[in-house]
Design a protein around this motif. Sequence first.
Motif, short mmCIF file in Angstrom:
data_model
loop_
_atom_site.label_atom_id
_atom_site.label_comp_id
_atom_site.label_asym_id
_atom_site.label_seq_id
_atom_site.Cartn_x
_atom_site.Cartn_y
_atom_site.Cartn_z
N PHE A 91 13.10 -5.14 91.80
CA PHE A 91 14.17 -6.18 91.29
C PHE A 91 13.62 -7.54 91.83
O PHE A 91 13.75 -8.41 90.70
CB PHE A 91 15.47 -5.91 91.92
N SER A 92 13.02 -7.80 92.82
CA SER A 92 12.51 -8.92 93.22
C SER A 92 11.32 -9.61 92.47
O SER A 92 11.04 -10.63 92.49
CB SER A 92 12.16 -8.98 94.63
N ASP A 93 10.54 -8.59 91.85
CA ASP A 93 9.46 -9.15 91.02
C ASP A 93 10.21 -9.68 89.69
O ASP A 93 9.51 -10.63 89.11
CB ASP A 93 8.78 -7.77 90.07
N LEU A 94 11.26 -9.35 89.14
CA LEU A 94 11.93 -9.82 87.86
C LEU A 94 12.99 -11.04 88.25
O LEU A 94 12.89 -11.96 87.28
CB LEU A 94 12.63 -8.93 86.99
N MET A 95 13.66 -11.09 89.29
CA MET A 95 14.54 -11.93 89.55
C MET A 95 14.01 -13.34 90.61
O MET A 95 13.97 -12.85 91.68
CB MET A 95 15.86 -11.41 90.11
N ALA A 96 14.02 -14.39 90.01
CA ALA A 96 13.25 -15.48 90.93
C ALA A 96 14.33 -15.59 92.11
O ALA A 96 15.64 -15.67 91.88
CB ALA A 96 13.28 -16.64 90.02
N ASP A 97 13.94 -16.03 93.06
CA ASP A 97 14.69 -16.39 94.55
C ASP A 97 15.69 -15.33 94.88
O ASP A 97 16.86 -15.64 95.08
CB ASP A 97 15.46 -17.71 94.24
N SER A 98 15.25 -14.07 94.68
CA SER A 98 16.05 -13.13 94.93
C SER A 98 15.69 -12.35 96.19
O SER A 98 16.51 -11.44 96.52
CB SER A 98 16.21 -11.99 93.63
N ARG A 99 15.00 -12.64 96.99
CA ARG A 99 14.47 -11.97 98.27
C ARG A 99 15.76 -11.88 99.08
O ARG A 99 15.92 -10.77 99.58
CB ARG A 99 13.35 -12.51 98.95
N GLU A 100 16.34 -12.96 99.47
CA GLU A 100 17.44 -12.98 100.39
C GLU A 100 18.70 -12.27 99.69
O GLU A 100 19.33 -11.16 100.52
CB GLU A 100 18.10 -14.20 100.64
N SER A 135 20.87 -16.35 88.32
CA SER A 135 19.35 -16.24 88.95
C SER A 135 18.57 -16.76 87.68
O SER A 135 19.04 -17.13 86.84
CB SER A 135 19.41 -15.06 89.51
N HIS A 136 17.51 -16.58 87.85
CA HIS A 136 16.55 -16.66 86.67
C HIS A 136 15.53 -15.49 86.63
O HIS A 136 15.14 -14.77 87.65
CB HIS A 136 15.40 -17.75 87.00
N LEU A 137 15.44 -14.97 85.28
CA LEU A 137 14.70 -13.81 85.05
C LEU A 137 13.25 -14.43 84.84
O LEU A 137 13.00 -15.14 83.95
CB LEU A 137 15.19 -13.27 83.80
N ARG A 138 12.20 -13.53 85.46
CA ARG A 138 10.89 -14.15 85.39
C ARG A 138 10.26 -13.24 84.38
O ARG A 138 10.24 -12.04 84.39
CB ARG A 138 10.02 -13.79 86.83
N ARG A 139 9.91 -13.81 83.33
CA ARG A 139 9.14 -13.24 82.30
C ARG A 139 7.91 -12.90 82.49
O ARG A 139 7.02 -13.48 83.69
CB ARG A 139 9.17 -13.96 80.98
N GLN A 140 7.03 -12.09 81.89
CA GLN A 140 5.63 -11.87 81.98
C GLN A 140 4.85 -12.72 81.91
O GLN A 140 3.83 -12.96 82.54
CB GLN A 140 5.31 -10.46 81.17
N ASP A 141 5.11 -13.88 80.98
CA ASP A 141 4.30 -14.90 80.82
C ASP A 141 4.32 -15.99 81.56
O ASP A 141 3.78 -17.08 81.53
CB ASP A 141 4.71 -15.58 79.14
N GLY A 142 5.14 -15.83 82.75
CA GLY A 142 5.20 -16.81 83.74
C GLY A 142 6.48 -17.83 83.81
O GLY A 142 6.89 -18.46 84.79
N ILE A 145 14.05 -17.40 82.50
CA ILE A 145 15.21 -17.97 81.75
C ILE A 145 16.46 -17.76 82.71
O ILE A 145 16.22 -17.04 83.53
CB ILE A 145 15.36 -17.21 80.68
N PRO A 146 17.33 -18.75 82.72
CA PRO A 146 18.49 -18.60 83.36
C PRO A 146 19.48 -17.52 83.09
O PRO A 146 19.51 -17.11 81.85
CB PRO A 146 19.20 -20.02 83.19
N VAL A 147 19.93 -16.69 83.97
CA VAL A 147 20.68 -15.52 83.70
C VAL A 147 22.02 -15.38 84.50
O VAL A 147 21.74 -15.90 85.56
CB VAL A 147 20.02 -14.50 83.66
N ALA A 166 22.57 -8.30 83.23
CA ALA A 166 22.25 -9.58 83.14
C ALA A 166 22.27 -10.08 81.67
O ALA A 166 22.00 -9.47 80.91
CB ALA A 166 20.62 -9.95 83.79
N ARG A 167 22.63 -11.57 81.65
CA ARG A 167 23.02 -12.18 80.45
C ARG A 167 22.31 -13.43 80.30
O ARG A 167 22.23 -14.08 81.28
CB ARG A 167 24.58 -12.27 80.36
N ASP A 168 21.49 -13.60 79.37
CA ASP A 168 20.86 -14.90 79.01
C ASP A 168 21.90 -16.07 78.92
O ASP A 168 22.67 -15.98 78.15
CB ASP A 168 19.87 -14.77 77.84
#
Length: 176
Positions: A91-100, A135-142, A145-147, A166-168
Amino acid sequence: HAFAQFRQDTRDKVGMGLLLLLVLSFLTWLLLRQIKRVEVSDSQLYFTQFSVDESPDMIMWCDHGGRIRYANRCLGENSQYQARELLQLKFSDLMADSRELWESLQVQMLMLKRQPTNQTLRTELQAQRRQILQSHLRRQDGRSIPVEITLSLIEYCGEVYLCISARDITERKQAE
């Protein structure tokens, strides 16, 4: 006397044959009824799976360790990962700032797993079970996108999962 005995034996055999035929017919009816139930159940299951797979929202399910156990087509398209790659991520690999956020959810998931019969805990977590946040979804290209994500804790067969939808919201953010 021999004819009477033959007639009685024939009646007994025909009666036993009819009884056997009746029992086999009943068992066949039961089997066909059960097959129909399974077909209806399978059809509903396939429809449900299809609906989730083809949802316009990004959907993933994570286990108590944060590993993605399911990801739908929309999540793959938006994240630019292949389905098999997504199942190697957390989960934390895809969602930016999601560790907490993940640490908080993981505590709740572990508490439910360790104390499945604690009704007080269950009631408290039930109230917090569904959360909506951005949050923000981290894409494979770095890029990201806000979700808007909806998080739900679910229990299934004694295991606790996090269901994420999640919704863009790129267009909404641009309009603000």
